[in-house]
Design a protein around this motif. Structure first.
Motif, PDB file in Angstrom:
ATOM      1  N   THR A 197       0.854  -1.196   0.000  1.00 41.35           N
ATOM      2  CA  THR A 197       0.000   0.000   0.000  1.00 41.35           C
ATOM      3  C   THR A 197       0.886   1.240   0.000  1.00 41.35           C
ATOM      4  N   SER A 199       0.829   5.221   0.518  1.00 38.57           N
ATOM      5  CA  SER A 199       0.007   6.277   1.126  1.00 38.57           C
ATOM      6  C   SER A 199       0.523   7.640   0.681  1.00 38.57           C
ATOM      7  N   LYS A 218      -1.994  -1.111  -3.783  1.00 42.62           N
ATOM      8  CA  LYS A 218      -3.124  -0.382  -3.214  1.00 42.62           C
ATOM      9  C   LYS A 218      -2.707   1.069  -2.943  1.00 42.62           C
ATOM     10  N   ALA A 220      -3.584   4.624  -0.695  1.00 37.30           N
ATOM     11  CA  ALA A 220      -4.259   5.234   0.449  1.00 37.30           C
ATOM     12  C   ALA A 220      -4.060   6.739   0.397  1.00 37.30           C
ATOM     13  N   GLU A 260      -7.762  -0.697  -5.358  1.00 39.42           N
ATOM     14  CA  GLU A 260      -8.384  -0.313  -4.096  1.00 39.42           C
ATOM     15  C   GLU A 260      -7.877   1.047  -3.621  1.00 39.42           C
ATOM     16  N   THR A 262      -8.094   3.595  -0.159  1.00 40.86           N
ATOM     17  CA  THR A 262      -8.440   3.716   1.265  1.00 40.86           C
ATOM     18  C   THR A 262      -8.246   5.159   1.705  1.00 40.86           C
ATOM     19  N   GLU A 264      -7.311   7.533   4.920  1.00 43.28           N
ATOM     20  CA  GLU A 264      -6.733   7.545   6.270  1.00 43.28           C
ATOM     21  C   GLU A 264      -7.187   8.840   6.946  1.00 43.28           C
ATOM     22  N   ALA A 290     -13.852   4.435  -2.848  1.00 38.71           N
ATOM     23  CA  ALA A 290     -13.033   3.990  -1.719  1.00 38.71           C
ATOM     24  C   ALA A 290     -13.677   2.763  -1.094  1.00 38.71           C
ATOM     25  N   ASP A 291     -12.863   1.824  -0.666  1.00 42.41           N
ATOM     26  CA  ASP A 291     -13.408   0.607  -0.071  1.00 42.41           C
ATOM     27  C   ASP A 291     -13.350   0.635   1.453  1.00 42.41           C
ATOM     28  N   LEU A 292     -12.584   1.587   2.014  1.00 42.32           N
ATOM     29  CA  LEU A 292     -12.380   1.569   3.464  1.00 42.32           C
ATOM     30  C   LEU A 292     -11.942   2.946   3.958  1.00 42.32           C
ATOM     31  N   ASN A 294      -9.866   4.186   7.238  1.00 35.62           N
ATOM     32  CA  ASN A 294      -9.138   3.862   8.469  1.00 35.62           C
ATOM     33  C   ASN A 294      -9.187   5.075   9.390  1.00 35.62           C
TER      34      ASN A 294
END
Length: 349
Positions: A197, A199, A218, A220, A260, A262, A264, A290-292, A294
């Protein structure tokens, strides 16, 4: 005064370039394969280790090239099992990486730059300034050394890599992508990019470039506020890469890669932790594939005025996201007692 030409880093040569070098020196082509194997599969740290080469050839390589390698300067062990290592570069800089063990994962949190130029107000690295980018082989060394630590300390190899350490990965674009390619190579660590991932604080142009390059790792986004006013207050990069630009770039990235994404989001007491803030986050979440999300505990640093919200405020924020069908996960901090948690990396021993 005669200027001497700087020696090339031999790990920056492709197999084809190595072949060309040995052919020019009248050496058989298979020497290139031997050297390449020493550099990557066998992870040699000096030319003297290349024992299937003659002493004269090793001396010639030593005279022509450099083989700089990261080394572990010091390691600290947290009460929760997290290990923070400070690495020393061949030119004397220090940079940190973190091994985060859980029951089912061994995650390496790695750095892409020595320091950072983005000056995010909540991040210790941002107060350091940027010294320089890490080369791809230095990033690879970080991961290889953390993998070695995982095997020695926990008897397990790394399962995941997150570019969430020091620096902004997309401002060191070529080296980060080259490092991920080398990490995934059969003669590297053989790790799938799906376990990596990257970021970013939000460099819209380079997020689009990731899409054009069809990356498979991935992505983020370090969001931390869902309106431009608040985000610019804590993240100056938002002045030139606002939320609309980022939403457009993330949608483009997803269209090109189906990768994916994400969010943050660090919660700061009485700054971005109200139900209105949560509602703004819900609306932004719906604009991006976005799937998530955090939700991250804030980890105090000496230079910043922020603090962590109460557990009750955190619960209310999470409940609002869940009630609005946002896939949200609360990420508890690891390694706070050794300044290894999110936002704390600053070469502080």
């Amino acid at each position: 005064m005669i200027e001497t030409q700087a020696k090339r880093n031999i790990r920056h040569l492709s197999p084809q370039e190595l072949e060309a070098y040995f052919q020019e020196k009248g050496q058989p082509r298979f020497r290139a394969g031997q050297v390449y194997e020493w550099l990557w599969s066998k992870k040699a740290r000096s030319f003297s280790e290349m024992t299937n080469l003659s002493k004269d050839l090793r001396a010639e390589l030593e005279e022509t090239f450099v083989l700089p390698a990261l080394s572990v300067d010091t390691s600290q062990f947290s009460s929760d099992g997290t290990v923070k290592s400070r690495f020393r570069t061949a030119d004397g800089h220090l940079v940190e990486g973190v091994l985060i063990p859980t029951e089912d994962r061994q995650t390496a949190c790695v750095s892409s730059q020595i320091g950072c130029s983005l000056s995010c107000k909540f991040c210790a690295t941002g107060y350091m300034g940027r010294k320089r980018n890490l080369d791809f082989d230095e990033i690879y060394d970080e991961v290889a050394l953390l993998n070695q630590q995982a095997e020695v300390t926990y008897g397990k190899k790394l399962t995941n890599i997150v570019f969430m350490g020091m620096g902004e990965p997309l401002l060191n674009y070529k080296n980060v992508l080259a490092a991920i390619e080398r990490i995934g190579a059969p003669d590297g660590l053989g790790m799938s990019p799906r376990r990596v991932t990257v970021s970013t604080a939000g460099v819209a142009k380079m997020i689009r470039q990731l899409g054009d390059d069809q990356v498979r790792f991935k992505l983020a986004l370090s969001l931390h506020a869902a309106n431009d006013k608040k985000r610019s207050e804590i993240m100056p990069i938002n002045d030139s890469n606002n939320l609309k630009a980022l939403v457009d770039a993330l949608n483009y990235f997803y269209k090109q890669t189906s990768g994916e994404v994400t969010f943050e989001y660090i919660l700061f007491d009485q700054f971005n932790d109200s139900l209105q803030d949560a509602d703004e986050l819900v609306k932004l979440f719906r604009k991006v594939p976005a799937d998530l999300v955090n939700i991250i505990e804030y980890n105090p640093i000496d230079a910043a005025r922020f603090s962590k919200p109460s557990e009750d405020k955190i619960r209310q924020f999470m409940d609002h996201l869940t009630a609005n069908k946002v896939n949200a996960r609360l990420r508890r901090s690891r390694g706070k007692d050794i300044d290894a948690a999110c936002g704390q990396l600053a070469n502080k021993a």
